[in-house]
Design an enzyme around this catalytic site. Structure first.
Site, short mmCIF file in Angstrom:
data_model
loop_
_atom_site.label_atom_id
_atom_site.label_comp_id
_atom_site.label_asym_id
_atom_site.label_seq_id
_atom_site.Cartn_x
_atom_site.Cartn_y
_atom_site.Cartn_z
N PHE A 151 0.81 -1.22 0.00
CA PHE A 151 0.00 0.00 0.00
C PHE A 151 0.85 1.27 0.00
CE2 PHE A 151 -2.77 -3.02 2.34
CZ PHE A 151 -3.95 -2.88 1.63
N SER A 162 -4.82 2.07 -8.94
CA SER A 162 -5.92 3.02 -8.78
C SER A 162 -6.71 3.12 -10.07
CB SER A 162 -5.34 4.39 -8.45
OG SER A 162 -6.32 5.39 -8.60
N TYR A 198 0.90 11.69 -9.76
CA TYR A 198 0.47 10.55 -8.93
C TYR A 198 -0.03 9.41 -9.82
CZ TYR A 198 -2.94 7.72 -6.43
OH TYR A 198 -3.67 6.66 -5.96
N LYS A 214 1.36 5.32 -10.79
CA LYS A 214 0.58 4.07 -10.80
C LYS A 214 0.72 3.37 -12.15
CE LYS A 214 -0.89 4.43 -6.61
NZ LYS A 214 -0.37 3.53 -5.59
N TYR A 242 -8.26 0.42 -7.47
CA TYR A 242 -9.31 0.83 -6.53
C TYR A 242 -10.14 1.95 -7.12
CZ TYR A 242 -5.81 -0.83 -3.10
OH TYR A 242 -4.87 -1.53 -2.40
N1 UFG Z 1 -15.40 16.74 -4.32
C1 UFG Z 1 -16.07 17.90 -4.01
N2 UFG Z 1 -15.65 18.63 -2.92
C2 UFG Z 1 -14.60 18.23 -2.15
C3 UFG Z 1 -13.92 17.05 -2.47
C4 UFG Z 1 -14.35 16.32 -3.57
O1 UFG Z 1 -17.03 18.28 -4.69
O2 UFG Z 1 -14.26 18.97 -1.21
C5 UFG Z 1 -15.86 15.94 -5.46
C6 UFG Z 1 -14.79 15.80 -6.54
O3 UFG Z 1 -14.80 16.88 -7.42
C7 UFG Z 1 -15.21 14.47 -7.17
C8 UFG Z 1 -15.81 13.68 -6.01
O4 UFG Z 1 -16.13 14.64 -5.01
O5 UFG Z 1 -16.22 14.70 -8.11
C9 UFG Z 1 -14.84 12.67 -5.44
O6 UFG Z 1 -13.63 13.34 -5.12
P1 UFG Z 1 -12.45 12.63 -4.31
O7 UFG Z 1 -11.36 13.63 -4.15
O8 UFG Z 1 -12.99 12.03 -3.06
O9 UFG Z 1 -12.03 11.44 -5.25
P2 UFG Z 1 -11.43 11.50 -6.74
O10 UFG Z 1 -12.37 10.69 -7.59
O11 UFG Z 1 -11.12 12.84 -7.20
O12 UFG Z 1 -10.03 10.80 -6.52
C10 UFG Z 1 -9.95 9.51 -6.01
C11 UFG Z 1 -8.66 9.34 -5.24
C12 UFG Z 1 -7.49 9.38 -6.17
C13 UFG Z 1 -7.69 8.46 -7.32
C14 UFG Z 1 -8.99 8.77 -8.00
C15 UFG Z 1 -9.29 7.89 -9.17
O13 UFG Z 1 -8.50 10.36 -4.27
O14 UFG Z 1 -6.33 8.97 -5.46
O15 UFG Z 1 -10.04 8.63 -7.04
O16 UFG Z 1 -9.50 6.60 -8.76
F1 UFG Z 1 -6.67 8.65 -8.20
#
Ligand code: UFG
Length: 343
Positions: free
Chosen positions: A84, A128, A152, A156, A180
């Site tokens: 991890f 990921s 990042y 991967k 994931y």
């Molecule tokens: N979002 C908001 N406000 C916030 C945070 C997130 O609106 O404060 C939205 C983002 O724009 C997105 C959704 O919530 O639409 C999910 O956002 P996350 O940051 O929780 O997750 P991501 O899909 O952006 O990213 C995650 C992981 C990454 C990985 C990615 C793809 O954090 O490490 O999924 O698998 F690369």
């Protein structure tokens, strides 16, 4: 029982790692954690002990330290590794690309050389869904072309490539590349969960801090995407389901050689507003939000969710928990860790 197996878990004190360690211990594996606690705390080992009744062995070291890795393999009869440990903040990776490439690639090369030195050739790697980049249509299938849009993500993609080449060079290796989707939730005890330092970058830790009254409102990054409610759609997966996916992957690598990329997702997409509404329903708290601009550089794909068929076929694994479970368990964790005297 798997008492004869000893599994090394790199980054075992982290969010997904700690949940996986609990399940490994419950299933009878001996567990050795190697962690430098750069984004976690030694207290997590007490929580793992409280949940599973067993304390994993700990090697406190940086994976880039080849001597420490060697000593770890000398000290314990490790026969498989779940890897991890990595830097994982997308925004930070854009600001510090060299550090991300150095850290993530060096951790894995040092680990793999340490494994090879002791003839340990079973590896479960944390990849990921980010490797699907921006050009593939959801649902994402493992045979789609992979790419990335930030450093990042490239670490991967590059590591998947390196491990695939390693497998081609030596067919005795047995490797799974687990892609994931978006982990949410926590152990139902509330003792372990996702607790990043500072202002959270990801959705659920942010929602937790708003629910706990620590942050005033959730910024919703764009409501003008081509989705039913205008917010992005993601495949949220309960971290307990994700941890179970690692045990299924481990079972698989004890009986198969070669390399397999496998999605760990539900196959179901939810919008940001779906998550907020579910969280409000199960917690009874209101989550104030404001619609903000999209993330910089249009970094969010409008829709990202898995085709989970390969995991079902190859690992005989699928998710059991739904969005309400994820929100309820995240809220339990927030109550336990963030608002100790409240709720
Ligand atoms: N979002 C908001 N406000 C916030 C945070 C997130 O609106 O404060 C939205 C983002 O724009 C997105 C959704 O919530 O639409 C999910 O956002 P996350 O940051 O929780 O997750 P991501 O899909 O952006 O990213 C995650 C992981 C990454 C990985 C990615 C793809 O954090 O490490 O999924 O698998 F690369």
């Amino acid at each position: 029982m798997n008492a004869k197996h000893t599994v090394l878990v790199t980054g075992g004190a982290g969010y997904i790692g700690s949940h996986t360690c609990c399940q490994l211990l419950n299933a009878g594996y001996n567990v050795v954690i190697i962690d430098n606690f750069s984004n976690s705390s030694p207290d997590v080992l007490d929580a793992i002990m409280a949940i599973s009744g067993k304390r994993p062995a700990l090697v406190e070291a940086d994976l880039r330290d080849a001597d420490a890795v060697r000593v770890c393999f000398d000290q314990y009869p490790i026969d498989a590794v779940i890897h991890f440990a990595a830097l994982k903040a997308v925004g930070e990776s854009t600001a510090k690309p060299v550090e991300y490439y150095e850290h993530n690639l060096l951790c894995t090369t040092t680990l793999v050389k340490g494994m090879r030195g002791r003839g340990v050739k079973r590896l479960v790697y944390s990849s990921s869904a980010t490797v699907y980049g921006m050009d593939n249509p959801a649902p994402f299938r493992e045979d789609m072309p992979i790419s990335a849009i930030n450093p990042y993500g490239w670490t991967k993609v590059m590591t998947e490539r390196m491990l695939t080449d390693l497998s081609a060079s030596d067919p005795e290796w047995s490797i799974t590349l687990l892609r994931y989707f978006n982990p949410l939730g926590a152990h139902p005890s509330g003792l372990i969960g996702d607790d990043p330092n500072g202002i959270p970058a990801n959705l659920m830790p942010y929602v937790n801090k708003v629910a706990a009254g620590i942050l005033p409102e959730l910024p919703v990054f764009g409501d003008d995407y081509p989705t039913p409610d205008g917010t992005c759609i993601r495949d949220y997966i309960h971290v307990m389901d994700l941890a179970e996916g690692h045990l299924a992957a481990l079972d698989y690598i004890y009986t198969h050689n070669g390399v397999e990329a496998v999605n760990l997702g539900t196959g179901v997409g939810y919008s940001v507003f779906d998550v907020v509404r579910a969280y409000e329903r199960v917690s009874g708290r209101t989550i104030p939000y404001r619609v903000a601009s999209r993330r910089p550089n249009n970094a969010d794909a409008p829709k990202a969710y898995a085709d989970p068929a390969k995991a079902a076929r190859v690992f005989n694994w699928k998710t059991k928990r739904g969005l309400d479970d994820m929100c309820r368990d995240s809220w339990t964790f927030a109550k336990t860790r963030l608002i100790k005297s409240d709720a």
